[in-house]
Write a protein that holds these residues in place. Structure first.
Motif, short mmCIF file in Angstrom:
data_model
loop_
_atom_site.label_atom_id
_atom_site.label_comp_id
_atom_site.label_asym_id
_atom_site.label_seq_id
_atom_site.Cartn_x
_atom_site.Cartn_y
_atom_site.Cartn_z
N GLU A 76 5.16 56.49 -24.27
CA GLU A 76 5.25 56.83 -25.69
C GLU A 76 5.35 58.33 -25.90
N SER A 77 4.62 59.11 -25.11
CA SER A 77 4.72 60.57 -25.23
C SER A 77 6.10 61.06 -24.84
N ARG A 78 6.69 60.43 -23.82
CA ARG A 78 8.06 60.82 -23.41
C ARG A 78 9.05 60.50 -24.53
N CYS A 79 8.95 59.31 -25.10
CA CYS A 79 9.85 58.93 -26.19
C CYS A 79 9.66 59.81 -27.41
N PHE A 80 8.43 60.21 -27.69
CA PHE A 80 8.18 61.09 -28.82
C PHE A 80 8.89 62.43 -28.62
N ARG A 81 8.81 62.98 -27.43
CA ARG A 81 9.48 64.26 -27.16
C ARG A 81 10.99 64.13 -27.32
N GLU A 82 11.55 63.02 -26.87
CA GLU A 82 12.99 62.84 -26.92
C GLU A 82 13.49 62.51 -28.31
N ASN A 83 12.78 61.63 -29.00
CA ASN A 83 13.27 61.11 -30.28
C ASN A 83 12.84 61.93 -31.48
N GLN A 84 11.70 62.60 -31.39
CA GLN A 84 11.17 63.34 -32.52
C GLN A 84 11.34 64.85 -32.37
N ASN A 85 11.86 65.26 -31.22
CA ASN A 85 12.08 66.69 -30.98
C ASN A 85 10.79 67.48 -31.14
N GLY A 86 9.68 66.88 -30.68
CA GLY A 86 8.39 67.55 -30.76
C GLY A 86 7.74 67.60 -29.40
N ALA A 87 6.81 68.51 -29.24
CA ALA A 87 6.07 68.62 -27.99
C ALA A 87 4.93 67.60 -27.99
N ALA B 191 4.76 58.67 -33.58
CA ALA B 191 5.53 59.17 -34.71
C ALA B 191 5.04 58.57 -36.02
N ALA B 192 4.77 57.26 -36.02
CA ALA B 192 4.28 56.61 -37.23
C ALA B 192 2.90 57.14 -37.62
N LEU B 193 2.04 57.36 -36.63
CA LEU B 193 0.68 57.82 -36.93
C LEU B 193 0.69 59.23 -37.51
N LEU B 194 1.69 60.01 -37.17
CA LEU B 194 1.76 61.39 -37.66
C LEU B 194 2.44 61.52 -39.02
N MET C 240 6.27 67.95 -35.50
CA MET C 240 4.83 67.81 -35.36
C MET C 240 4.48 67.66 -33.88
N ASP C 241 3.92 68.70 -33.30
CA ASP C 241 3.53 68.68 -31.89
C ASP C 241 2.14 68.06 -31.77
N VAL C 242 1.91 67.30 -30.71
CA VAL C 242 0.71 66.47 -30.64
C VAL C 242 0.08 66.48 -29.26
N SER C 243 -1.25 66.49 -29.25
CA SER C 243 -2.04 66.32 -28.04
C SER C 243 -2.67 64.93 -28.09
N ILE C 244 -2.36 64.11 -27.11
CA ILE C 244 -2.90 62.76 -27.02
C ILE C 244 -4.09 62.80 -26.07
N ILE C 245 -5.28 62.48 -26.58
CA ILE C 245 -6.52 62.61 -25.81
C ILE C 245 -7.09 61.22 -25.51
N ILE C 246 -7.41 61.00 -24.24
CA ILE C 246 -7.98 59.72 -23.80
C ILE C 246 -9.26 60.00 -23.03
N PRO C 247 -10.43 59.76 -23.60
CA PRO C 247 -11.67 59.85 -22.83
C PRO C 247 -11.81 58.63 -21.91
N THR C 248 -12.36 58.82 -20.72
CA THR C 248 -12.55 57.70 -19.81
C THR C 248 -13.80 57.92 -18.98
N TRP C 249 -14.41 56.81 -18.59
CA TRP C 249 -15.59 56.86 -17.72
C TRP C 249 -15.59 55.62 -16.84
N ASN C 250 -15.42 55.84 -15.55
CA ASN C 250 -15.39 54.74 -14.58
C ASN C 250 -14.45 53.62 -15.03
N GLY C 251 -13.28 54.02 -15.50
CA GLY C 251 -12.34 53.03 -16.03
C GLY C 251 -10.98 53.10 -15.38
N VAL C 252 -10.94 53.28 -14.06
CA VAL C 252 -9.65 53.44 -13.40
C VAL C 252 -8.77 52.22 -13.58
#
Length: 348
Positions: free
Chosen positions: A26-37, A102-105, A1-13
């Motif tokens: 978490e995205s790095r671990c997902f690619r390594e452990n779940q073999n997904g993009a 991974a759990a959310l998917l 399951m390949d996933v796009s993680i989207i984070i909207p932000t506004w003046n929130g540096v």
């Protein structure tokens, strides 16, 4: 399951500096452990602080918007940029635990599941903040804010059986293709509030399911953006306005619509006695968006495959289950928290 993680932000540096690293890891671990993009997309909704400069140094894709239009518009920009079949949508003030994505998917193994909502705690207290959502139609309005949770963590393995009235926009996942086909979040609700409830209700009406995944754990610093930018009265006006627009757009059952209009008339005749001028400001603001609401109503009525009454009955039946615990007060949440801390087999 390949996933796009989207984070909207506004003046929130500052929020990005604090919370984005956990998402990148978490995205790095997902690619390594779940073999997904996995890709992380940050949508900068017209920030005027140091957000653009900070994002240049981060391993993320940046969608730059020229001006601030609110959560719906920013999320839709991220949705259009998403390259993968599943989207995880996060607020910029959310920290995720290892294994969150991974759990959310996992529930998407059921082809009827459109969206999944997560289990979220308060970072300062450790209390449960948001879980599965109980939905009930009473006194002419949908009530969807009560949380429920499973009594034991063992039940968490059956996530597709745990339906939720809606998937909370700040920490949820959904199918990219279907969301794009429906036009994403309705920007009529801009700048905030009720857009995720509307998004989920449209999915229910189209015959999809929304579920709760207790094993997708995170922490949310609530009101980090809205509370600092808008006055309490403005937030209340927008919330009430959008609640009205949601019902005018989505309730197609005649009896339920008459119940809503009857209660609305009663409120219009009585709120002055309580000195609640906010309600009248919100009602007038909703009337200004009525033409747009009517167009959306026609479109959604045509797309519906499931009736309002069917959804009402389904959510009511689920709320009577004996293996879930519904919370209607903070005291109940605190009691659950202390019980879990005393349990030798519980880990947050």
């Amino acid at each position: 399951m390949d996933v796009s993680i989207i984070i909207p932000t506004w003046n929130g540096v500052e929020l990005l500096r604090r919370f984005l690293p956990s998402v990148i890891e978490e995205s790095r671990c997902f690619r390594e452990n779940q073999n997904g993009a996995a890709e992380v997309i940050v949508v900068d909704d017209g920030s005027t602080d140091d957000t653009p400069a900070y994002l240049k140094s981060q391993p993320v894709r940046v969608v730059q918007r020229a001006s601030n239009r609110g959560f719906s518009a920013a999320s839709n920009s991220g949705l259009q940029a998403a390259r993968f079949p599943f989207v995880v949508l996060l607020n910029s003030d959310v920290q995720v635990a290892p294994g969150f994505v991974a759990a959310l998917l996992e529930p998407f193994s059921d082809p009827q599941v459109f969206a999944v909502t997560a289990r979220i705690f308060e970072p300062s207290t450790g209390l449960l903040a948001t879980a599965g959502k109980i939905g009930s139609f009473r006194r002419g309005f949908w009530s969807v804010y009560f949380n429920y949770d499973v009594q034991t963590r063992d039940n968490a393995s059956h996530a597709t059986d745990l339906i939720s009235a809606y998937a909370v926009g700040g920490f949820c996942a959904f199918r990219t293709e279907q969301a794009k086909q429906w036009g994403g979040f309705d920007e009529m609700f801009s700048p905030f509030h009720w857009e995720d409830i509307d998004f989920s209700y449209r999915a229910w009406k189209r015959g999809w399911n929304i579920v709760y995944q207790p094993r997708a754990v995170g922490w949310h610093q609530a009101s980090s953006t809205i509370g600092k930018t808008f006055s309490a009265s403005t937030v209340e006006i927008v919330a009430v306005r959008n609640r009205l627009l949601f019902h005018w757009k989505n309730i197609h059952d005649r009896i339920m619509l008459l119940q809503h209009l009857g209660m609305l008339l009663l409120l219009l005749c009585s709120r002055w006695a309580a000195g609640d001028m906010t309600f009248y400001q919100a009602f007038w603001a909703a009337l200004k968006r009525l033409p747009q609401c009517r167009r959306s109503r026609v479109r959604e009525k045509h797309a519906a495959r499931q009736s309002d009454r069917q959804i009402k009955d389904l959510l009511h039946q689920f709320a009577t289950r004996t293996d879930i615990q519904v919370f209607i007060s903070r005291q109940q949440v605190e009691q659950l928290h202390h019980e879990r801390l005393r349990s030798p087999d519980y880990t947050q």
